[in-house]
Enzyme design. Structure first.
Site, short mmCIF file in Angstrom:
data_model
loop_
_atom_site.label_atom_id
_atom_site.label_comp_id
_atom_site.label_asym_id
_atom_site.label_seq_id
_atom_site.Cartn_x
_atom_site.Cartn_y
_atom_site.Cartn_z
N GLU A 105 0.84 -1.21 0.00
CA GLU A 105 0.00 0.00 0.00
C GLU A 105 0.87 1.26 0.00
O GLU A 105 0.57 2.24 -0.68
CB GLU A 105 -0.95 -0.03 1.20
CG GLU A 105 -2.01 -1.12 1.05
CD GLU A 105 -2.89 -1.26 2.28
OE1 GLU A 105 -2.35 -1.52 3.36
OE2 GLU A 105 -4.13 -1.12 2.14
N GLU A 125 -3.74 -9.51 3.84
CA GLU A 125 -4.53 -9.17 5.03
C GLU A 125 -5.64 -10.17 5.32
O GLU A 125 -5.97 -10.45 6.47
CB GLU A 125 -5.13 -7.76 4.89
CG GLU A 125 -4.13 -6.62 5.06
CD GLU A 125 -3.39 -6.26 3.78
OE1 GLU A 125 -3.41 -7.06 2.81
OE2 GLU A 125 -2.77 -5.18 3.75
N1 3HC Z 1 4.27 -7.28 11.96
C1 3HC Z 1 5.00 -7.62 13.04
N2 3HC Z 1 5.89 -8.63 13.05
C2 3HC Z 1 6.04 -9.33 11.93
C3 3HC Z 1 5.31 -9.05 10.76
C4 3HC Z 1 4.39 -7.96 10.79
N3 3HC Z 1 3.69 -7.61 9.72
N4 3HC Z 1 5.67 -9.93 9.80
C5 3HC Z 1 6.59 -10.71 10.35
N5 3HC Z 1 6.83 -10.37 11.63
C6 3HC Z 1 7.80 -10.96 12.55
C7 3HC Z 1 7.49 -12.40 12.88
O1 3HC Z 1 6.59 -12.49 13.95
C8 3HC Z 1 8.85 -12.93 13.21
O2 3HC Z 1 9.14 -12.52 14.53
P1 3HC Z 1 10.00 -13.44 15.52
O3 3HC Z 1 11.33 -13.61 14.85
O4 3HC Z 1 10.02 -12.68 16.77
O5 3HC Z 1 9.23 -14.74 15.60
C9 3HC Z 1 9.78 -12.17 12.28
O6 3HC Z 1 9.03 -11.02 11.88
C10 3HC Z 1 10.19 -12.93 11.05
O7 3HC Z 1 9.02 -13.45 10.42
P2 3HC Z 1 9.00 -14.90 9.75
O8 3HC Z 1 9.57 -15.90 10.69
O9 3HC Z 1 7.64 -15.11 9.25
O10 3HC Z 1 10.06 -14.66 8.59
P3 3HC Z 1 10.06 -15.18 7.09
O11 3HC Z 1 11.29 -14.64 6.50
O12 3HC Z 1 9.77 -16.64 7.05
O13 3HC Z 1 8.79 -14.47 6.38
C11 3HC Z 1 7.32 -12.65 5.80
C12 3HC Z 1 8.77 -13.09 6.22
C13 3HC Z 1 7.01 -13.22 4.41
C14 3HC Z 1 7.31 -11.16 5.76
C15 3HC Z 1 6.32 -13.21 6.81
O14 3HC Z 1 6.73 -12.88 8.11
C16 3HC Z 1 4.91 -12.69 6.64
O15 3HC Z 1 4.18 -13.19 5.82
N6 3HC Z 1 4.54 -11.68 7.46
C17 3HC Z 1 3.18 -11.19 7.50
C18 3HC Z 1 2.92 -10.27 6.33
C19 3HC Z 1 1.53 -9.70 6.44
O16 3HC Z 1 0.57 -10.39 6.74
N7 3HC Z 1 1.41 -8.41 6.15
C20 3HC Z 1 0.15 -7.75 6.20
C21 3HC Z 1 -0.05 -7.22 7.56
S1 3HC Z 1 -1.65 -6.52 7.80
C22 3HC Z 1 -1.55 -4.99 7.07
O17 3HC Z 1 -0.57 -4.65 6.47
C23 3HC Z 1 -2.76 -4.13 7.26
C24 3HC Z 1 -2.76 -2.94 6.36
O18 3HC Z 1 -3.49 -3.21 5.20
C25 3HC Z 1 -3.37 -1.76 7.04
#
Ligand code: 3HC
Ligand code: NAI
Length: 700
Positions: A105, A125
């Site tokens: 975004e 999301e």
């Molecule tokens: N917020 C906070 N922490 C996050 C995060 C996020 N969006 N995404 C990942 N983390 C943290 C994890 O909890 C993890 O923490 P830890 O080491 O303490 O356990 C660390 O980052 C590493 O994450 P992964 O173990 O998952 O690492 P990978 O390298 O395997 O994957 C990733 C990376 C592809 C970015 C994966 O973490 C992921 O899919 N994250 C979520 C992405 C997501 O859902 N984004 C949308 C969020 S909602 C949003 O944006 C709303 C908006 O529209 C207003």
């Protein structure tokens, strides 16, 4: 600007860098830093273009999920992005890693986007029970079209950079240094006099595209395939606003829908699941820096259902694997099963012939233990018989090199005993895959008494490499998942004896959100397995543990489930969909009579309580015994191995939502009515009386 967002000048270009490890999530400090940096670039007369780039492994991976459910902190993300978009100087987002959710975004708020060739973009999301709440539902359709936006937003699946280019989500792909690529692109913008190009000023209502029809089709698809989920329909409603309303009103509508999702219990459950999965990778007492061993050469013993599935998991990850069988015929059959599985994927179109050939080239069939002398890892998947396992482990101990990891896929045998068949119990670990092993994400990593830390850490690394969700569990009959599912299966059978039909039991649990009903699930795995356990239990269990008799009647009739075309349900050849069994009723009635039960109508609510509360009670025992490290690990197992609905968080989380006191009160009633199986777990009694939850449990 702030610790996590910095601004530097490179001639007429302002380079804004986000540095918020591990994934550059958009916490409050990042939002504020972005806002101030863009304002500074805007105010600086010498700046002609802005580059937004991120440090570390990835571009911004989304909003900071940890902030959800907490009081909002200014500035809000939509406000920051509106500021970015309004900037009078052209801006370019430089994407690497994964630009997800709020990250994409932000990029869509920038005027141009370039992406490193190996990067991905997406709006995931919906997987957290949300919708893109910072303009994604309004801006993505404006660049990629409504059809693509609907697909991406409703599925939550990311796409590769090349596809993003094809759909105008990014303007150019690059390789090499991020900052330099961004600066080069910005210089080009300046040289060509291309100014701010605001996504929000484009239209999603394109001539010749029937957006309303696209929305209607997506509605129908969601109603069918995402039943019970709260956010997908709201995702569609938000995208609809992108072409039916002007931007400012569309953004308002998106915000309303986002807020609805944010406060839904499904969002809480899905976010809990996200963190639970990551928490499961952390093992109490295991130093995350523990060295791991290599697993470049792998062997699987036994090329049956599980052995072949396990071998394919390794081939899928690019790791060479040998399958050892008892004879050359059995070996050839195993190899045929392996290629047959891939061939079915090729036929379905989910795998190319070329990929199949490459993967099959990694799989070798052998019959001689001497061929295993150099392997780093062996996974045993022979018959579930201690005598057979003993012979296998003694042979492995004799031929495998020192330091090789000897794993067992046993689903119920005592791993400590198995480890004792070798002179190296520290190298023995359980790797309990779920069927079909090449598809199911769950891996129970069983830590035996003497398993070394190094071997445990390697087992987790193996799970990660195979893209499994690993959960460490202790040794007991059935470990976590099957030990609990046994309670669930038994209760579902009792319900059939008390008056329900398989359609009612499965219908209630499918409406609850289970991927499959318990009766159809038993038909799938084969009723004879449960029958043989049942016979053993009749010998072993104290008399107060009453058992159902229905299963015996089906098996005596030769109905063993899907494999015989008939079980609780019937199956047409080549069709796995359960159909009502027209001959079942007399058996149901006979079983009820034999148990002295008068059949009665059972409500869906009652069916759910009797089955799901049986899971919860057993889960509480498992937790107290330390077989699972934490309640959330049990939930991860149920979500990834047993089709429990992610939007309910898992059985333990679900219990907390109901209230442990309420769950306990029902379990006490069931105990009074149905006897010993329902003895409340002491931990449940303790936590409920202290007003605590499973997540509070720390062994005290
Ligand atoms: N917020 C906070 N922490 C996050 C995060 C996020 N969006 N995404 C990942 N983390 C943290 C994890 O909890 C993890 O923490 P830890 O080491 O303490 O356990 C660390 O980052 C590493 O994450 P992964 O173990 O998952 O690492 P990978 O390298 O395997 O994957 C990733 C990376 C592809 C970015 C994966 O973490 C992921 O899919 N994250 C979520 C992405 C997501 O859902 N984004 C949308 C969020 S909602 C949003 O944006 C709303 C908006 O529209 C207003
Ligand atoms: P299966 O009966 O399909 O396959 C077992 C294979 O092992 C056969 O092909 C047999 O020829 C081979 N075998 C037997 N003895 C051998 C020996 N000494 N050396 C080499 N090969 C030998 O059994 P399945 O279902 O694959 O189960 C295997 C193991 O996996 C069991 O321990 C089972 O409990 C466990 N498991 C099974 C699951 C399932 O859903 N089927 C799920 C999880 C674990």
């Amino acid at each position: 600007m702030s610790e996590v967002v910095s601004l530097e000048r490179r001639g007429p270009i302002a380079v804004i860098t986000v540095n918020n490890p591990p994934v550059n999530a958009l916490g409050q400090a990042v939002r504020e830093g972005l806002q101030k940096s863009f304002a500074a670039a805007e105010a600086d007369a010498a700046v002609q273009a802005v580059v937004l780039v991120c440090e570390g492994n990835t571009f911004i991976a989304g909003a900071d999920i940890k902030e959800f459910g907490k009081p909002p902190m200014a500035p809000s993300l939509p406000e920051v992005i509106e500021g970015l978009e309004a900037c009078s100087k052209p801006s370019v987002a430089v994407i690497h890693g994964t630009a997800l959710g709020g990250g994409l975004e932000v990029a869509l708020g920038c005027h141009y986007r370039i992406a490193r060739k190996d990067s991905q973009v997406g709006l995931p999301e919906v997987k957290l029970g949300l919708l893109p709440g910072a303009g994604g539902t309004q801006r993505l359709p404006r660049v990629a079209g409504v059809a693509k936006a609907l697909d991406m937003i409703v599925s939550g699946a990311p796409i590769k950079a090349a596809e993003a280019l094809q759909f105008n989500i990014v303007d150019e792909l690059f390789e090499g240094d991020l900052r330099e690529a961004g600066i080069a692109y910005a210089q080009k913008l300046i040289a060509e006099g291309r100014g701010a190009r605001r996504t929000g000023e484009q239209s999603a209502a394109l001539e010749g595209v029937d957006n309303a029809a696209l929305v209607a089709a997506k509605h129908a698809e969601v109603a069918k395939r995402m039943r019970g989920l709260f956010s997908p329909l709201r995702c569609i409603a938000a995208v609809e606003a992108s072409f039916s309303l002007p931007l400012s009103e569309g953004l308002k509508r998106e915000r309303e829908l986002f807020t609805e999702c944010l406060s839904s219990p499904q969002r809480a459950a899905l976010v809990y699941s996200f963190f639970s999965e990551r928490q499961a990778a952390k093992v109490e007492g295991l130093d995350p820096k523990t060295p791991t061993r290599a697993f470049d050469k792998v062997a699987v013993i036994g090329g049956g259902t599980m052995g072949v599935g396990i071998a394919l998991s390794f081939a899928n990850a690019g790791i060479p694997v040998r399958i050892l069988e008892i004879s050359s015929e059995a070996r050839d059959k195993a190899m045929e099963r392996a290629s047959g599985t891939y061939a079915a994927s090729v036929k379905r179109g989910s795998l190319t012939q070329d990929a199949m050939d490459k993967r099959m080239a990694l799989v070798t069939g052998v019959t001689d233990y001497a061929d295993l002398a150099d392997v780093d890892l062996v996974i045993e998947a022979v018959f579930e018989d201690m005598g057979v396992k003993q012979k296998v482990f003694e042979q492995l101990d004799a031929v495998c090199k020192p330091g090789a990891i000897l794993a067992s896929n046993t689903s119920s045998l005592d791993l400590n005993v198995i480890a004792g068949f070798t002179k190296r119990p520290q190298d023995v670990v359980g790797l309990h895959f779920f069927s079909p092993a090449n598809v199911m994400r769950l891996l129970e990593v069983v830590r035996a008494e003497k398993t070394s830390d190094e071997v445990l850490a390697t087992a987790l690394a193996i799970g990660k490499k195979l893209k499994k969700v690993s959960v460490v569990v202790g040794v007991c009959d059935g470990f976590v998942g099957n030990r609990m599912v046994f309670q669930y299966g038994r209760e579902s059978e009792f319900l059939l004896e008390e008056g329900a039909t398989p359609e009612q039991v499965d219908g209630a649990l499918k409406d609850f959100g289970m991927a499959m009903g318990p009766t159809a699930m038993r038909d799938l795995s084969g009723l004879d397995i449960g029958w043989s356990i049942r016979k053993r239990q009749r010998q072993e269990l104290p008399a107060e543990y009453k058992l159902p008799v229905l299963l015996d009647k089906l098996c005596e009739a030769g109905w063993l489930g899907q494999k015989t075309g008939k079980g609780f349900f019937v199956y047409e050849a080549g069709n796995r969909n359960p159909q009502p069994n027209p001959d079942l009723q007399p058996l149901l009635e006979a079983a009820s009579r034999e148990q002295g039960i008068e059949r009665r109508q059972l409500s869906a609510e009652y069916i759910i309580e009797r089955t799901i509360y049986a899971l919860i009670n057993e889960g509480a025992k498992i937790l107290e015994e330390g077989i699972a490290q934490r309640a959330s690990d049990i939930d991860v197992i149920y979500l990834n191995g047993y089709g429990f609905p992610a939007y309910r968080g898992g059985p333990m989380f679900y219990a907390e939502q109901i209230g442990l006191d309420k769950v306990l009160a029902r379990i006490q009633e069931f105990h009074a009515e149905h006897g010993a199986w329902w003895k409340p777990a002491p931990l449940l009694v303790k936590l409920a009386s202290e007003g605590r939850t499973f997540s509070d449990w720390n062994g005290q």
